[in-house]
Design a protein around this motif. Structure first.
Motif, PDB file in Angstrom:
ATOM      1  N   PHE A   1      -1.512   6.462   5.147  1.00  0.00           N
ATOM      2  CA  PHE A   1      -2.584   5.722   4.476  1.00  0.00           C
ATOM      3  C   PHE A   1      -2.375   4.214   4.633  1.00  0.00           C
ATOM      4  CE2 PHE A   1      -4.443   3.723   0.649  1.00  0.00           C
ATOM      5  CZ  PHE A   1      -5.738   4.217   0.702  1.00  0.00           C
TER       6      PHE A   1
ATOM      7  N   LEU B   1       0.834  -1.207   0.000  1.00  0.00           N
ATOM      8  CA  LEU B   1       0.000   0.000   0.000  1.00  0.00           C
ATOM      9  C   LEU B   1       0.866   1.254   0.000  1.00  0.00           C
ATOM     10  CD1 LEU B   1      -2.885  -0.570   2.594  1.00  0.00           C
ATOM     11  CD2 LEU B   1      -3.029  -0.641   0.104  1.00  0.00           C
TER      12      LEU B   1
ATOM     13  N   THR C   1       2.393   3.039  -3.410  1.00  0.00           N
ATOM     14  CA  THR C   1       1.670   4.063  -4.177  1.00  0.00           C
ATOM     15  C   THR C   1       1.060   5.132  -3.259  1.00  0.00           C
ATOM     16  OG1 THR C   1      -0.232   2.573  -4.143  1.00  0.00           O
ATOM     17  CG2 THR C   1       1.105   2.574  -6.141  1.00  0.00           C
ATOM     18  N   GLY C   2       0.608   4.745  -2.067  1.00  0.00           N
ATOM     19  CA  GLY C   2      -0.017   5.694  -1.144  1.00  0.00           C
ATOM     20  C   GLY C   2       0.965   6.182  -0.095  1.00  0.00           C
ATOM     21  N   SER C   3       0.493   7.066   0.811  1.00  0.00           N
ATOM     22  CA  SER C   3       1.360   7.594   1.873  1.00  0.00           C
ATOM     23  C   SER C   3       1.530   6.565   2.990  1.00  0.00           C
ATOM     24  CB  SER C   3       0.751   8.867   2.451  1.00  0.00           C
ATOM     25  OG  SER C   3      -0.434   8.565   3.161  1.00  0.00           O
TER      26      SER C   3
END
Lengths: 166, 155
Positions: free
Chosen positions: A52, A44, A47-49
């Motif tokens: 997140f 995760l 691509t995300g922070s």
């Protein structure tokens, strides 16, 4: 705690009652779950922070938790007891961990240093917690055998962390 | 550098603290309840942090493969199992075995995914961990019996 009395001297019973095989294997398999969590949550974070990547598993975990509690309705051990407020803070302690490791991972320590020092922190706290029976959990005195096992497992972990990579 | 090292140790302490707190809650309720509270409280806390600091949805949050979003259910089982284990075998044994399980399964996943690695170091590391587990288990069968002694409960 039960004690063994020999000629007026007391010996802690925990010295001669090691964990049952089922408990032993269960805790080991639980560690395997951690690898899956690091793998999934880490994907995760590609691509995300980082926030997140910690937030999402808390949501999906909560959804499963609500479903499990509704379906299985597990028995509450001490329904009459007044639960101390701090017993609910495990989630905050866990969430803080994510933020700290995110910071140290990007320092000179890198991932390997972060994990290695984290293992040390975990073990020191657990040994103290057992010794004192911290937060009402059963008190246990670590034995010499425990310390040898611990030293072997930690040194194996250090070898994997620092030399296991390419 | 020393500051970061202290933070990394603190992160490890917080892992064990979290397990101790969840274990304590499960003594009053159940391992499943304690995992529920861990996730709900953690979710609320991270939401507040996300609003305060921002950047929660930075990057491409929905760009990951679908299975990557399933870490949560595994986490639910993980916290429940840890709360159960810490009451059964204590904090130190639990931490030790979880570390052993994580390290060995990590090597297996790395090899299954074809990640490059030092084979001799992997063998040495896994062998040391297995030896540690064997030492820990080796006491299980030998009950210390000393002739002419009795086990008395603590007054």
């Amino acid at each position: 705690m039960r004690r063994l009395e020999i000629r007026g001297r007391c010996y802690a019973m925990s010295d001669i009652s090691p964990p049952r095989l089922l408990d032993f294997i269960g805790a080991f398999v639980t560690g395997g779950l951690l690898t899956l969590m690091v793998w999934f949550n880490g994907t995760l974070a590609v691509t995300g922070s980082l926030l997140f990547a910690s937030w999402v598993p808390h949501i999906t975990g909560s959804i499963l938790a609500i479903a499990v509690l509704l379906v299985f309705r597990p028995k509450i051990a001490k329904p009459e007891a007044k639960i101390p407020w701090w017993a609910y803070l495990g989630g905050i302690s866990g969430a803080f961990t994510v933020m700290l490791t995110s910071a140290t991972m990007n320092s000179a320590l890198a991932i390997s240093g972060t994990i290695a020092l984290g293992l040390a922190g975990q073990m020191v706290f657990s040994l103290v917690a057992d010794k004192w029976g911290m937060m009402g959990l059963p008190q246990r005195d670590p034995t010499a055998r425990d310390m040898i096992a611990l030293a072997l497992i930690l040194s194996g972990s250090i070898v994997l962390i620092f030399f296991g990579g390419a | 550098m020393l500051g970061y090292a202290a933070l990394a140790v603190l992160a490890g302490v917080l892992v064990s603290l979290s397990r101790q707190l969840n274990g304590s809650l499960s003594m009053f309720t159940s391992a499943l309840h304690s995992s529920f509270w861990n996730h709900v409280v953690g979710f609320a806390f991270l939401t507040v942090i996300g609003i305060a600091i921002g950047g929660l949805f930075a990057g491409d949050p929905w760009g990951a493969p679908w299975w990557a979003y399933l870490g949560g259910p595994i986490g639910f089982i993980f916290i429940a199992a840890s709360s159960w284990a810490i009451l059964k075998i204590g904090a130190a044994q639990t931490a030790m075995l979880i570390i052993a399980g994580q390290m060995i399964s990590g090597v297996i996943v790395d090899m299954a995914l074809g990640m490059a690695g030092n084979t001799s170091a992997r063998i040495a590391g896994v062998a040391l961990i297995l030896a540690g587990m064997l030492v820990s288990r080796s006491g299980a069968k030998t009950k210390t019996t000393i002739p002419g002694t009795t086990i008395v409960p603590k007054k």
